[in-house]
Scaffold this motif. Structure first.
Motif, PDB file in Angstrom:
ATOM      1  N   LEU A  29       0.865  -1.172   0.000  1.00 22.42           N
ATOM      2  CA  LEU A  29       0.000   0.000   0.000  1.00 22.42           C
ATOM      3  C   LEU A  29       0.903   1.224   0.000  1.00 22.42           C
ATOM      4  N   HIS A  35      -7.566   1.681  -1.193  1.00 22.75           N
ATOM      5  CA  HIS A  35      -7.902   0.326  -1.631  1.00 22.75           C
ATOM      6  C   HIS A  35      -9.100  -0.182  -0.850  1.00 22.75           C
ATOM      7  N   LYS A  45     -11.770 -10.788   5.764  1.00 20.44           N
ATOM      8  CA  LYS A  45     -11.436  -9.365   5.639  1.00 20.44           C
ATOM      9  C   LYS A  45     -11.088  -8.747   6.996  1.00 20.44           C
ATOM     10  N   THR A  46     -11.937  -8.944   7.980  1.00 18.53           N
ATOM     11  CA  THR A  46     -11.670  -8.388   9.304  1.00 18.53           C
ATOM     12  C   THR A  46     -10.450  -9.058   9.927  1.00 18.53           C
ATOM     13  N   ILE A  49      -7.437  -7.229   8.719  1.00 14.33           N
ATOM     14  CA  ILE A  49      -7.291  -5.950   9.422  1.00 14.33           C
ATOM     15  C   ILE A  49      -6.806  -6.183  10.848  1.00 14.33           C
ATOM     16  N   LEU A  52      -3.100  -6.903  10.675  1.00 11.59           N
ATOM     17  CA  LEU A  52      -2.313  -5.709  10.360  1.00 11.59           C
ATOM     18  C   LEU A  52      -2.188  -4.769  11.549  1.00 11.59           C
ATOM     19  N   THR A  53      -3.237  -4.690  12.352  1.00 11.25           N
ATOM     20  CA  THR A  53      -3.259  -3.731  13.461  1.00 11.25           C
ATOM     21  C   THR A  53      -2.832  -4.323  14.799  1.00 11.25           C
ATOM     22  N   LEU A  83      -0.403   3.689  12.347  1.00  9.45           N
ATOM     23  CA  LEU A  83      -1.378   2.741  11.788  1.00  9.45           C
ATOM     24  C   LEU A  83      -2.630   2.772  12.663  1.00  9.45           C
ATOM     25  N   ARG A  85      -7.139   2.366  12.895  1.00  9.58           N
ATOM     26  CA  ARG A  85      -8.254   1.616  12.305  1.00  9.58           C
ATOM     27  C   ARG A  85      -9.553   1.919  13.015  1.00  9.58           C
ATOM     28  N   VAL A 170      -1.438   5.437   7.817  1.00 10.06           N
ATOM     29  CA  VAL A 170      -2.315   4.452   7.185  1.00 10.06           C
ATOM     30  C   VAL A 170      -3.573   4.329   8.038  1.00 10.06           C
ATOM     31  N   LEU A 172      -7.166   2.195   8.311  1.00  4.63           N
ATOM     32  CA  LEU A 172      -7.935   1.034   7.876  1.00  4.63           C
ATOM     33  C   LEU A 172      -9.354   1.161   8.427  1.00  4.63           C
ATOM     34  N   ASP A 174     -12.874  -0.674   8.788  1.00  2.00           N
ATOM     35  CA  ASP A 174     -13.532  -1.975   8.698  1.00  2.00           C
ATOM     36  C   ASP A 174     -15.034  -1.751   8.583  1.00  2.00           C
TER      37      ASP A 174
END
Length: 193
Positions: A29, A35, A45-46, A49, A52-53, A83, A85, A170, A172, A174
């Motif tokens: 990214l 995205h 998907k979650t 995330i 990543l977090t 980062l 979210r 960044v 994110l 959700d």
């Protein structure tokens, strides 16, 4: 000029018992990119995330933020490194107001999180920052209300405002509009555009 890569995943995997929820995810990214991670319910998907977090630890792979390996860093350290979210289901302090909630996020970002309640109203930089977020996310009219009493759309806006108040490199989101009535979705989309 090539865009600077901010967030990278290399071979990211996560297993829950025998179920492979995430299996070898790779992506880059770059700064300024937007995205979407799409797929049906249960596609992971979650989970991506959460990996990543730092909410979940991967079974394998690596996560880089600005070229630095953050794979094993705790959530709060990742936030401080840029980062941030939101969650599918709001993670807000029900008894705080939007003013206090955003004030806490701004104060923490500026290194005064432990004394946020003493500093509110006494530092013009923090006050201006809080006021800007309240205005941008259409929360001025409810800024002193308890978060638990806010309509769901306003709660979603508040959670996004808190994430942005950390000034992430960044962000994110959700499912930012999940559960929000159609009439309130425009406010959310406009606020993050």
């Amino acid at each position: 000029m090539a865009a600077v890569t901010l967030l990278e995943a290399r071979g990211l995997t996560c297993h829950f018992g025998g179920l492979k929820a995430v299996d070898g995810v790779d992506f880059d990214l770059a700064a300024g990119e937007i995205h979407a991670l799409i797929g049906p319910n249960g596609a992971g998907k979650t989970t991506v995330i959460n990996l990543l977090t730092g909410v979940l630890q991967p079974n394998g792979g690596q996560i880089l933020l600005g070229g630095e390996d953050i794979t094993r860093l705790p959530v709060h350290v990742r936030v401080r490194r840029g980062l941030s979210r939101t969650f599918q289901i709001n993670q807000l302090y029900a008894d705080l107001s939007p003013l206090e909630t955003i004030g806490l996020a701004v104060s923490e970002r500026l290194g005064g999180g432990g004394n946020w309640w003493r500093r509110m109203g006494t530092r013009p930089q923090i006050n201006d920052d809080i006021a800007g977020h309240l205005a941008r996310f259409h929360l001025l009219d409810v800024m002193n209300e308890r978060t638990a009493t806010l309509p769901y759309g306003k709660q979603r806006l508040l959670e996004i405002a808190v994430a942005i108040a950390t000034k992430p490199r960044v962000l994110l989101l959700d499912e930012p509009a999940a559960g929000v009535p159609e009439s309130e979705r425009h406010d959310i989309l406009a606020a993050v555009a």
